[in-house]
Design a protein around this motif. Structure first.
Motif, short mmCIF file in Angstrom:
data_model
loop_
_atom_site.label_atom_id
_atom_site.label_comp_id
_atom_site.label_asym_id
_atom_site.label_seq_id
_atom_site.Cartn_x
_atom_site.Cartn_y
_atom_site.Cartn_z
N PRO A 16 0.83 -1.25 0.06
CA PRO A 16 -0.19 0.05 -0.14
C PRO A 16 0.78 1.23 -0.07
CG PRO A 16 -0.81 -1.64 1.75
CD PRO A 16 0.47 -2.28 1.26
N ALA A 23 4.73 1.21 -9.01
CA ALA A 23 3.88 0.16 -9.34
C ALA A 23 3.59 0.16 -10.73
CB ALA A 23 2.49 0.62 -8.91
N VAL A 37 -2.72 -5.28 -4.11
CA VAL A 37 -2.27 -4.59 -3.22
C VAL A 37 -2.61 -5.76 -1.88
CG1 VAL A 37 -2.36 -2.61 -1.79
CG2 VAL A 37 -2.57 -2.44 -4.39
#
Length: 70
Positions: A16, A23, A37
């Motif tokens: 997170p 990402a 996630v």
């Protein structure tokens, strides 16, 4: 046909607190359109290539607005 017959079993994960650039890079390197996630072994959500495009578009809009003010 069931989902289990076509699903990807090698799920690519993200934390997170990762930033958007990390990402996006992982998605590109692994050739996937989403990341699951996870935190403490639990699924917290999913980030998709669409989410990244929306983020990029929002950033560009904010950047353009800042440029107009100066």
């Amino acid at each position: 046909m069931k989902l289990q017959d076509i699903m990807i079993r090698d799920v690519v994960q993200a934390k997170p607190d990762e930033n958007v650039g990390e990402a996006a890079k992982r998605m590109q390197q692994r050739g996937v359109g989403c990341l699951v996630v996870t935190a403490a072994g639990a699924v917290k959500g999913i980030i998709t290539d669409r989410d990244l495009l929306d983020c990029l578009a929002e950033f560009q809009i904010l950047r353009a607005a800042q440029c107009r003010r100066t």
